[in-house]
Structures are given as C-alpha cells and as structure tokens.
Design an enzyme around this catalytic site. Structure first.
Site, PDB file in Angstrom:
ATOM      1  N   ASN A  13      37.698  39.033  37.079  1.00 59.56           N
ATOM      2  CA  ASN A  13      38.084  39.043  35.676  1.00 59.56           C
ATOM      3  C   ASN A  13      38.291  37.589  35.287  1.00 59.56           C
ATOM      4  OD1 ASN A  13      39.727  38.862  33.298  1.00 59.56           O
ATOM      5  ND2 ASN A  13      40.252  41.018  33.529  1.00 59.56           N
ATOM      6  N   GLU A  41      36.048  40.855  31.185  1.00 55.56           N
ATOM      7  CA  GLU A  41      36.652  40.047  30.114  1.00 55.56           C
ATOM      8  C   GLU A  41      35.853  38.772  29.887  1.00 55.56           C
ATOM      9  OE1 GLU A  41      40.883  40.064  28.637  1.00 55.56           O
ATOM     10  OE2 GLU A  41      41.217  40.209  30.804  1.00 55.56           O
ATOM     11  N   TYR A 116      35.589  47.352  33.470  1.00 58.03           N
ATOM     12  CA  TYR A 116      36.836  46.839  32.918  1.00 58.03           C
ATOM     13  C   TYR A 116      37.552  47.982  32.198  1.00 58.03           C
ATOM     14  CZ  TYR A 116      40.037  44.041  30.037  1.00 58.03           C
ATOM     15  OH  TYR A 116      41.156  43.517  29.420  1.00 58.03           O
ATOM     16  N   ASP A 155      38.210  44.957  37.185  1.00 59.01           N
ATOM     17  CA  ASP A 155      39.609  45.070  36.788  1.00 59.01           C
ATOM     18  C   ASP A 155      39.808  46.499  36.318  1.00 59.01           C
ATOM     19  OD1 ASP A 155      42.092  45.001  35.662  1.00 59.01           O
ATOM     20  OD2 ASP A 155      41.651  43.426  34.196  1.00 59.01           O
ATOM     21  N   ASP A 268      43.883  34.421  35.175  1.00 61.28           N
ATOM     22  CA  ASP A 268      45.109  35.040  35.660  1.00 61.28           C
ATOM     23  C   ASP A 268      44.823  36.073  36.749  1.00 61.28           C
ATOM     24  OD1 ASP A 268      43.871  36.671  33.789  1.00 61.28           O
ATOM     25  OD2 ASP A 268      45.704  37.278  32.771  1.00 61.28           O
ATOM     26  N   HIS A 269      43.539  36.339  37.031  1.00 61.67           N
ATOM     27  CA  HIS A 269      43.113  37.186  38.147  1.00 61.67           C
ATOM     28  C   HIS A 269      42.480  36.305  39.225  1.00 61.67           C
ATOM     29  CE1 HIS A 269      43.154  41.191  35.981  1.00 61.67           C
ATOM     30  NE2 HIS A 269      43.239  40.347  34.959  1.00 61.67           N
TER      31      HIS A 269
END
Length: 278
Positions: A13, A41, A116, A155, A268-269
C-alpha cells in the site's frame, strides 16, 4: 517469466504513489529485485505510474471512480495474459479495489490479485459498503480457490486475530477488528482453533504471514503516522498474501520490509515480500 530463480511478489500500500516516490520508494524498488509489484492506494493516473516506474515495467492499473482515491495496480517484468477488474453486482462500484492478472511462470499460470478492501467505519454506511465488498470478495475467492496457483495480496483492512493488532482490546468495536469482519477471514482460511486452520479449512486459502511467523504477535504491516506508533511497534497486520495451497507450498521466504527508522518510511504500510519457487 523464467523460473530459474524464485518469483518475488510484493504487496505494498503505497499511500499515494507520487508521494511514496518522493520519500524514497524508487530507491527501494531499484534494490528490491521484484518480479511482480502489487500496489494499493495508488491515487494517481496510469501515465503517472508509467513515468515513475519506467519502461522496464508492464503496468496494469484500475483507478478509482473518484479521482485521487484508492486505485490498485500490478507492475511486472513481463506482461500479463489477461486481467479482470469486475467484482460483485453491476451496480456495486468496486473500481480501484480489485485487479486480477494471470502470469506465465515456468510454463504455469499464476493468478495475482491486488486488493484494497474499504476501511469502513463502524455503524455507518461506510461499514455497510465494506460488508458488501467483502461479500463480493468472498464469492470471487471461492471461485479462485479452484485455481492451482493463485494469490490475493493487498491491504485487506481487517486484522484477523488478536495476534494481528498490538492493542486489540482497545479496538474490538472499531472497523478493522469487528467480529463480523473477522468472520470473513474465518471463511477464507479457517477460524482460530478450528481443525485445519490455515491448512485447508474454510475455502482453503493460506495466510502466508501467519504460516511464516507462527503463533506470535504480528509481524505488523501498518502503523499510524501519528505519535510513536512506529517507534513502539504499535501496529496492525492488515496487509496479506493469501495463497492457494499449492502456491503456499512453493513459498521459500516471507518478510515484512519494515523501514529501519520512522523518517525512512515511504508509506504508512510496509511492503510484504514473498518468494515462490515455481
């Protein structure tokens, strides 16, 4: 694709691919020896992806209906035979959330899905939409389970078990860890404690992260940008590679490529990296 060396499939992601490249994703990718890169994303155009990745990559991309939202893509060193993006009923907008591609590897077909799942929000219409997506996803995964070599990566926005969230007790009423959501994953690979869990139970899918790590917390794949979540490893394991049994048996290594420090993160992943001997 040749089969002399393991096939490396990565799920990431990217939290906006253009921002990720500004933070260093390009350098990471150049050093990663990746064969197939499944992204979620993306939040960019196909032209943006092509410009960032370069000519050596063959790119499949399904953007979201709303510009700048969601978006899934699969980039590979060789082109896909076919790809599919339809999921669920015709009136169900799943654009930017489900992308299937078939690759020939060593004379065999490997189906790769970049997925996702919507994040949802408990007791709101967003959660209703999430369940609708998970219903459609379950139906398609039941069909894909008949394929010999298939993997659903991405994700998936659900922590299946208490081992998958650092602070699970504080999140039992929060989207991502609701009992109703976790029940879908029980269907995919079996429930905790069930005979055959992650080894043929449910629809037969294998959670490679749990198979690799065993019965231990994590390894987590997502940490909030805020506070000290990353430094304290207060994360969630919501990024998966779920494989059919034959492909799971071909796994030779599994890793969550966690950055060494907060300021070295490009999302952030963290990417989930799996090597398969096919």
């Amino acid at each position: 694709m040749p089969s002399a060396s393991p096939l490396r499939i990565v799920s990431a992601n990217v939290n906006g691919v253009r921002a990720a490249f500004r933070r260093g994703m390009g350098d990471w990718l150049a050093a990663g020896d990746v064969d197939i890169l499944a992204m979620q994303e993306v939040r960019a155009s196909t032209d943006d992806l092509s410009a960032l990745l370069g000519d050596e990559w063959s790119i499949l991309h399904d953007p979201a209906t709303a510009k700048g939202r969601a978006g899934v893509a699969i980039a590979s060193r060789a082109g896909a035979h076919i790809h599919r993006v339809e999921l669920g009923a015709e009136d169900h907008d799943t654009a930017g959330r489900w992308l299937e591609a078939d690759y020939e590897v060593g004379g065999r077909i490997v189906t790769v899905v970049s997925c996702y799942v919507p994040s949802g929000e408990a007791e709101t219409p967003k959660q209703v939409d999430k369940y609708r997506f998970l219903d459609a996803m379950s139906e398609r995964m039941s069909e894909l389970a008949t394929h010999e070599l298939a993997v659903v990566v991405g994700d998936l926005n659900v922590g299946h078990r208490t081992l998958d969230i650092k602070n699970w007790k504080g999140n039992v009423k929060r989207a991502g860890f609701l009992p109703e959501e976790r029940a879908y994953f029980d269907r995919f690979m079996g429930a905790e404690g069930e005979e055959g869990y992650n080894a043929g139970a449910g629809l037969g899918w294998v959670d490679l992260g749990r198979r690799s790590a065993g019965e231990v917390p994590g390894p987590y794949t997502w940490w909030s940008w805020r506070g000290k979540a990353f430094d304290n490893d207060s994360g969630w394991r919501i990024d998966y590679q779920l494989a059919t049994p034959a492909l799971a048996d071909a796994m030779v290594s599994y890793a969550v490529d966690r950055a060494d420090a907060y300021d070295e993160r490009w999302s952030d992943h963290a990417p989930v990296v799996v090597d398969y001997a096919i």
